[in-house]
Design a protein around this motif. Structure first.
Motif, short mmCIF file in Angstrom:
data_model
loop_
_atom_site.label_atom_id
_atom_site.label_comp_id
_atom_site.label_asym_id
_atom_site.label_seq_id
_atom_site.Cartn_x
_atom_site.Cartn_y
_atom_site.Cartn_z
N PRO A 152 17.58 72.26 70.08
CA PRO A 152 19.02 72.49 69.88
C PRO A 152 19.35 72.87 68.43
CG PRO A 152 18.56 70.15 69.92
CD PRO A 152 17.24 70.84 70.21
N VAL A 153 20.20 73.86 68.27
CA VAL A 153 20.70 74.18 66.93
C VAL A 153 21.89 73.28 66.62
CG1 VAL A 153 19.97 76.59 67.04
CG2 VAL A 153 22.27 75.96 67.79
N ILE A 154 22.04 72.96 65.35
CA ILE A 154 23.23 72.22 64.92
C ILE A 154 23.85 72.97 63.76
CG2 ILE A 154 24.16 70.06 64.05
CD1 ILE A 154 21.91 68.59 65.38
N ASP A 155 24.91 73.68 64.04
CA ASP A 155 25.66 74.38 63.00
C ASP A 155 27.09 73.84 63.00
OD1 ASP A 155 26.72 75.45 65.30
OD2 ASP A 155 26.97 77.44 64.42
N GLY A 156 27.97 74.49 62.28
CA GLY A 156 29.35 74.03 62.22
C GLY A 156 30.02 74.00 63.58
N ASN A 157 29.71 74.99 64.42
CA ASN A 157 30.28 75.03 65.75
C ASN A 157 29.82 73.83 66.59
OD1 ASN A 157 31.71 77.63 65.70
ND2 ASN A 157 29.67 78.49 65.44
N VAL A 158 28.52 73.57 66.54
CA VAL A 158 27.95 72.48 67.34
C VAL A 158 28.51 71.13 66.90
CG1 VAL A 158 25.82 71.30 67.98
CG2 VAL A 158 25.87 73.81 67.83
N LEU A 159 28.60 70.94 65.59
CA LEU A 159 29.16 69.69 65.08
C LEU A 159 30.56 69.46 65.62
CD1 LEU A 159 28.02 69.86 61.34
CD2 LEU A 159 27.20 68.28 63.09
N ARG A 160 31.33 70.52 65.67
CA ARG A 160 32.72 70.41 66.12
C ARG A 160 32.81 70.19 67.63
NH1 ARG A 160 34.13 74.53 63.99
NH2 ARG A 160 34.09 76.03 65.69
N VAL A 161 32.09 71.01 68.39
CA VAL A 161 32.18 70.94 69.85
C VAL A 161 31.66 69.59 70.36
CG1 VAL A 161 31.32 71.93 72.00
CG2 VAL A 161 32.06 73.43 70.13
N ILE A 162 30.49 69.20 69.87
CA ILE A 162 29.90 67.94 70.33
C ILE A 162 30.75 66.75 69.91
CG2 ILE A 162 27.93 66.37 70.02
CD1 ILE A 162 26.99 68.49 71.72
N SER A 163 31.18 66.73 68.66
CA SER A 163 31.92 65.57 68.19
C SER A 163 33.26 65.43 68.91
CB SER A 163 32.13 65.64 66.68
OG SER A 163 32.91 66.76 66.32
N ARG A 164 33.84 66.56 69.30
CA ARG A 164 35.09 66.49 70.05
C ARG A 164 34.85 66.04 71.49
NH1 ARG A 164 38.12 72.03 67.94
NH2 ARG A 164 39.12 71.10 66.11
N PHE A 165 33.92 66.69 72.17
CA PHE A 165 33.73 66.38 73.59
C PHE A 165 33.30 64.94 73.79
CE2 PHE A 165 31.31 66.15 77.54
CZ PHE A 165 32.24 66.69 78.43
N PHE A 166 32.42 64.44 72.92
CA PHE A 166 31.93 63.07 73.07
C PHE A 166 32.70 62.08 72.21
CE2 PHE A 166 28.35 65.70 74.44
CZ PHE A 166 28.05 65.11 75.65
N GLY A 167 33.72 62.55 71.53
CA GLY A 167 34.60 61.66 70.77
C GLY A 167 33.91 60.92 69.63
N ILE A 168 33.10 61.64 68.87
CA ILE A 168 32.42 61.02 67.73
C ILE A 168 33.41 60.86 66.58
CG2 ILE A 168 30.50 61.20 66.11
CD1 ILE A 168 29.67 60.94 69.03
N GLU A 169 33.71 59.61 66.24
CA GLU A 169 34.68 59.37 65.17
C GLU A 169 34.01 59.05 63.85
OE1 GLU A 169 38.35 57.26 66.27
OE2 GLU A 169 37.55 57.17 68.32
N ASP A 170 32.67 58.97 63.86
CA ASP A 170 31.96 58.87 62.59
C ASP A 170 32.06 60.20 61.87
OD1 ASP A 170 31.13 56.30 63.11
OD2 ASP A 170 29.28 56.95 64.11
N PRO A 171 32.23 60.17 60.56
CA PRO A 171 32.27 61.44 59.83
C PRO A 171 30.98 62.24 60.03
CG PRO A 171 33.01 59.63 58.44
CD PRO A 171 32.47 59.02 59.70
N ILE A 172 31.12 63.54 60.19
CA ILE A 172 29.95 64.37 60.47
C ILE A 172 29.13 64.63 59.22
CG2 ILE A 172 31.02 65.54 62.42
CD1 ILE A 172 31.52 67.92 60.49
N ASP A 173 29.63 64.24 58.06
CA ASP A 173 28.85 64.42 56.83
C ASP A 173 28.20 63.12 56.39
OD1 ASP A 173 31.19 63.20 56.17
OD2 ASP A 173 31.81 64.66 54.68
N THR A 174 28.02 62.20 57.33
CA THR A 174 27.28 60.98 57.06
C THR A 174 26.06 60.92 57.97
OG1 THR A 174 28.47 59.68 58.71
CG2 THR A 174 29.38 59.73 56.47
N LYS A 175 25.13 60.06 57.61
CA LYS A 175 23.90 59.96 58.38
C LYS A 175 24.17 59.48 59.79
CE LYS A 175 19.10 59.33 57.69
NZ LYS A 175 18.12 59.40 56.60
#
Length: 377
Positions: A152-175
């Motif tokens: 799987p690629v992880i770019d800006g689009n993926v970070l946004r789509v995945i974090s929204r669909f699965f409701g990730i509330e952790d900041p995406i710029d943290t481990k």
DNA sequence: AACCCGGGGCA
DNA sequence: TGCCCAGGGTT
């Protein structure tokens, strides 16, 4: 009894999650079927062209990178062609795209592959990752698009789509945030049997449907199971914890013209715009006031006695990611033409300026100056 | 982990 | 203006 109950609940929860991955992946693939962005690298199998497109598109919108891709492919159809090109020529082709270290790494890797690897691209993610300019995203993109790896690629689009669909509330710029998203992307891509199509689909989806601002939730095929939508957090996710701070820098550029030539030099310091060219300049620690106040920082490679006049010309500003450049331009005319240029400085005929790559703030000035003189650079 | 590296487009 | 973009390198 208790154990059986636990097992059964666990199984149901797992199954629901698995269904979520399946729904997510299959919906994306279905959505992408009728999408055609007219990207010439789509369906490309030549790892060289895939690599080239991915480097050009790092932190760059498809629309902006497209013409550069076409120019590069035409000028350098193979990695060997790129490897034997002159640095200045390649940087000139890159001019205006920004993040010029990408261009330096591109050349370095082209020459490495040509000279050390017999012109053959590495086939594995781990080997690709060792190449200069190729990080986790680009290694995943090349290995999935060119070699069919289930990666799987992880770019800006993926970070946004995945974090929204699965409701990730952790900041995406943290481990922790990155780890959560990384696990989810692996689960989602493993449902599919075509990683290239999946990676293409999720990035297209992020660019067209699940956009950063004003995502098109009203006709989104994923909206019924989108966690961010259910929680009314679509405009909040993805969450970023860092905020970049910007510093201001004050440049004074000297436009020294003589006999239809102009004095320039190459930027070689570990600083912005390395490998590009510019006019003679000095940097001030405070905003430009007047010509008298900079005479202590005198940085003009011309004997003062030769200067006939020295006039403030124009001021340009340029916003970079971490810096704001405020450049004051000074026009200088010489009493006699053709003093020999010293050290890094050299004279260039105005008609040959287009052979050198300049940062935008220099190009902006040259464009105005050319208009004043009734010529075109 | 924090910071640095451009330029364009958008509201 | 602030944010984002088919991220990666350095310290």
């Amino acid at each position: 009894m208790i154990r059986a109950l636990f097992m059964s609940r666990f199984t149901i929860a797992l199954d629901k999650t698995r269904n979520a991955y399946k729904f997510f992946s299959e919906s994306l693939l279905g959505w992408d079927e009728h999408i055609d962005r007219g990207m010439p690298w789509q369906g490309e199998k030549d790892p060289y062209k895939i690599w080239l497109s991915e480097i050009l598109l790092q932190q760059t919108r498809v629309q902006q990178g497209l013409s550069y891709y076409l120019n590069f492919v035409e000028a350098y159809p193979t990695v060997q062609d790129l490897a034997k090109a002159e640095d200045d020529e390649v940087f000139r082709l890159w001019q205006g795209l920004g993040y010029y270290s990408r261009c330096r790494n591109l050349l370095h890797t082209a020459r490495f592959i040509t000279n050390e690897l017999d012109g053959v691209f590495p086939h594995s993610y781990d080997e690709l990752l060792k190449l200069k300019g190729i990080g986790t995203y680009t290694a995943a993109a090349i290995s999935s698009f060119a070699f069919g790896d289930l990666r799987p690629v992880i770019d800006g689009n993926v970070l946004r789509v995945i974090s929204r669909f699965f409701g990730i509330e952790d900041p995406i710029d943290t481990k922790s945030g990155r780890n959560a998203i990384s696990k989810l992307t692996k689960s989602c891509i493993e449902i599919t049997d075509n990683s290239a199509a999946y990676n293409q689909a999720i990035m297209n989806f992020g660019a067209i449907q699940c956009t950063p601002k004003f995502p098109k939730c009203s006709n989104c095929p994923l909206v019924n199971y989108c966690k961010a939508y259910q929680l009314n957090l679509v405009s909040q996710i993805p969450i970023k914890s860092k905020k970049i701070k910007k510093r201001e820098r004050y440049f004074v550029y000297f436009n020294i013209e003589s006999n239809e030539h102009i004095l320039i030099k190459k930027r070689t310091d570990r600083d912005i715009w390395q490998n590009l060219y510019e006019l003679p300049m000095t940097e001030l620690s405070t905003p430009f006031r007047n010509l008298e106040s900079i005479s202590e920082n005198w940085a003009i490679p011309i004997r003062k006695e030769l200067i006939e006049s020295l006039n403030i010309s124009t001021t340009f500003k340029q916003n970079l990611t971490h810096q704001k450049i405020i450049a004051t331009y000074v026009d200088i005319s010489l009493i006699e033409s053709n003093e020999l240029a010293t050290k890094p400085y050299f004279w260039v005929s105005k008609s040959e300026l287009d052979q050198y790559a300049f940062p935008k703030i220099i190009l902006d000035f040259l464009k105005v100056r050319a208009r004043q003189l009734g010529i075109s650079y």
